[in-house]
Design a protein around this motif. Structure first.
Motif, PDB file in Angstrom:
ATOM      1  N   GLY A  94       0.750  -1.240   0.000  1.00  0.00           N
ATOM      2  CA  GLY A  94       0.000   0.000   0.000  1.00  0.00           C
ATOM      3  C   GLY A  94       0.782   1.293   0.000  1.00  0.00           C
ATOM      4  N   PHE A  95       2.082   1.270  -0.331  1.00  0.00           N
ATOM      5  CA  PHE A  95       2.868   2.495  -0.360  1.00  0.00           C
ATOM      6  C   PHE A  95       3.343   2.787  -1.781  1.00  0.00           C
ATOM      7  N   ASP A  96       3.369   4.079  -2.107  1.00  0.00           N
ATOM      8  CA  ASP A  96       3.821   4.500  -3.428  1.00  0.00           C
ATOM      9  C   ASP A  96       5.332   4.632  -3.507  1.00  0.00           C
ATOM     10  N   MET A  97       5.974   4.789  -2.351  1.00  0.00           N
ATOM     11  CA  MET A  97       7.422   4.936  -2.304  1.00  0.00           C
ATOM     12  C   MET A  97       7.933   4.369  -0.979  1.00  0.00           C
ATOM     13  N   VAL A  98       9.070   3.692  -1.069  1.00  0.00           N
ATOM     14  CA  VAL A  98       9.732   3.164   0.124  1.00  0.00           C
ATOM     15  C   VAL A  98      11.103   3.802   0.225  1.00  0.00           C
ATOM     16  N   VAL A  99      11.412   4.341   1.386  1.00  0.00           N
ATOM     17  CA  VAL A  99      12.721   4.926   1.646  1.00  0.00           C
ATOM     18  C   VAL A  99      13.507   3.985   2.542  1.00  0.00           C
ATOM     19  N   ASN A 100      14.714   3.683   2.115  1.00  0.00           N
ATOM     20  CA  ASN A 100      15.636   2.847   2.879  1.00  0.00           C
ATOM     21  C   ASN A 100      16.611   3.790   3.583  1.00  0.00           C
ATOM     22  N   LEU A 101      16.367   4.028   4.877  1.00  0.00           N
ATOM     23  CA  LEU A 101      17.269   4.852   5.677  1.00  0.00           C
ATOM     24  C   LEU A 101      18.107   3.887   6.500  1.00  0.00           C
ATOM     25  N   GLN A 102      19.315   3.647   6.063  1.00  0.00           N
ATOM     26  CA  GLN A 102      20.108   2.593   6.676  1.00  0.00           C
ATOM     27  C   GLN A 102      20.418   2.917   8.136  1.00  0.00           C
ATOM     28  N   GLY A 103      20.452   1.876   8.930  1.00  0.00           N
ATOM     29  CA  GLY A 103      20.552   2.043  10.376  1.00  0.00           C
ATOM     30  C   GLY A 103      21.917   2.425  10.885  1.00  0.00           C
ATOM     31  N   ASP A 104      22.833   2.838   9.995  1.00  0.00           N
ATOM     32  CA  ASP A 104      24.152   3.271  10.470  1.00  0.00           C
ATOM     33  C   ASP A 104      24.396   4.739  10.148  1.00  0.00           C
ATOM     34  N   ALA A 105      23.309   5.499   9.940  1.00  0.00           N
ATOM     35  CA  ALA A 105      23.467   6.887   9.505  1.00  0.00           C
ATOM     36  C   ALA A 105      22.661   7.827  10.402  1.00  0.00           C
ATOM     37  N   PRO A 106      23.026   7.940  11.676  1.00  0.00           N
ATOM     38  CA  PRO A 106      22.242   8.760  12.603  1.00  0.00           C
ATOM     39  C   PRO A 106      22.375  10.256  12.357  1.00  0.00           C
ATOM     40  N   LEU A 107      23.372  10.669  11.573  1.00  0.00           N
ATOM     41  CA  LEU A 107      23.566  12.092  11.306  1.00  0.00           C
ATOM     42  C   LEU A 107      22.819  12.554  10.053  1.00  0.00           C
ATOM     43  N   THR A 108      21.973  11.707   9.493  1.00  0.00           N
ATOM     44  CA  THR A 108      21.245  12.079   8.277  1.00  0.00           C
ATOM     45  C   THR A 108      20.227  13.169   8.587  1.00  0.00           C
ATOM     46  N   PRO A 109      20.408  14.377   8.037  1.00  0.00           N
ATOM     47  CA  PRO A 109      19.421  15.433   8.290  1.00  0.00           C
ATOM     48  C   PRO A 109      18.097  15.119   7.612  1.00  0.00           C
ATOM     49  N   ALA A 110      17.021  15.597   8.202  1.00  0.00           N
ATOM     50  CA  ALA A 110      15.694  15.330   7.641  1.00  0.00           C
ATOM     51  C   ALA A 110      15.573  15.842   6.213  1.00  0.00           C
ATOM     52  N   TRP A 111      16.219  16.985   5.904  1.00  0.00           N
ATOM     53  CA  TRP A 111      16.056  17.538   4.552  1.00  0.00           C
ATOM     54  C   TRP A 111      16.733  16.691   3.484  1.00  0.00           C
ATOM     55  N   PHE A 112      17.735  15.887   3.856  1.00  0.00           N
ATOM     56  CA  PHE A 112      18.309  14.955   2.875  1.00  0.00           C
ATOM     57  C   PHE A 112      17.212  14.034   2.355  1.00  0.00           C
TER      58      PHE A 112
END
Length: 265
Positions: A94-112
């Motif tokens: 039921g999703f149009d897009m899936v984002v893979n935010l890998q679990g080793d990247a805690p510094l990923t800013p939301a705007w990325f």
């Protein structure tokens, strides 16, 4: 458009076993696990309908549920995070897009992640997208220092005028032969370990065997390139933030220092 963020996390990392449960101390002195800090980064992204941790390990499941995350259990047969995301979509649908935010990247800013989602949504011809961040001299020097020390640090990306990826590597590409000041702009792009997929891309990926380049580099996105399926590179801006993934035990101190620097700023 409905968007799911899945955070793949496995305990049996070859380079760093147990990595998702490693503690990172913030500038406030509070220690949280890597997987919790990555989940908090995902929860800060706007325009997302659901965030889940995807794992095959009960230790990670217990830790994630302990700080309030939703967990989807996936097969231990998954070779990488993309395959794990495909399993999550199979279960949730039921999703149009899936984002893979890998679990080793805690510094990923939301705007990325927000820019990534917008970039893929705006390009009807793309099924997969990933962010790239132009390295300043400080980041590039860190890459080169890791390679001189025999460590695999971050991943770099090269792409064409149409922003389709030409290659990703754990080596530093392109070769520059120059030394840069810490605040200088460089021609090297750091590949940010986040992906956005349309469901069709995940369905196709699971049907392909890993190719030789994926095997050599250990980079899951090369499976798309080896099958001549384009990967859109979305350039993101640091906005004064430092970015690094936790790839090796030595990165713990580096990331903690970056968190302290961001807090001070």
């Amino acid at each position: 458009m409905s968007v799911l963020i899945a955070i793949p996390a496995r305990y049996a990392s070859t380079r760093y076993p147990g990595k998702p449960l490693v503690a990172l101390r913030g500038a406030d002195g509070v220690s949280k696990t890597l997987i919790q800090r990555s989940w908090e980064a995902a929860m800060a992204v706007k325009g997302v309908d659901r965030v889940v941790v995807a794992t095959d390990d009960d230790r990670i499941r217990e830790a994630a549920e302990g700080f309030g995350a939703e967990v989807v259990m996936t097969s231990s047969d998954c070779q990488n995070g993309t395959e794990r995301c495909a399993e999550v979509l199979d279960q949730l649908g039921g999703f149009d897009m899936v984002v893979n935010l890998q679990g080793d990247a805690p510094l990923t800013p939301a705007w990325f992640v927000e820019d990534l989602i917008a970039g893929l949504d705006a390009d009807a011809g793309a099924e997969v997208a990933t962010p790239v961040l132009r390295c300043d001299g400080r980041a590039l020097n860190g890459f080169l220092a890791d390679r001189r020390a025999g460590r695999v640090g971050g991943t770099t990306a090269v792409f064409g005028a149409d922003r389709r990826a030409l290659y990703f590597s754990k080596e530093v590409i392109p070769y520059t032969g120059k030394t840069y000041a810490d605040d200088a702009e460089t021609p090297v792009f750091h590949h940010v370990g986040v992906y956005a997929y349309r469901p069709s891309a995940l369905a196709a990926y699971r049907g392909w065997a890993a190719g030789p380049l994926e095997g050599l580099e250990g980079l899951e996105q090369l499976r798309f390139l080896e099958r001549e399926r384009p990967v859109l590179c979305v350039e993101v801006e640091a906005r004064g933030r430092q970015f690094w993934e936790l790839n090796n035990p030595e990165d713990v101190a580096r990331i903690e220092a970056m968190m302290a620097e961001m807090q001070a700023g």
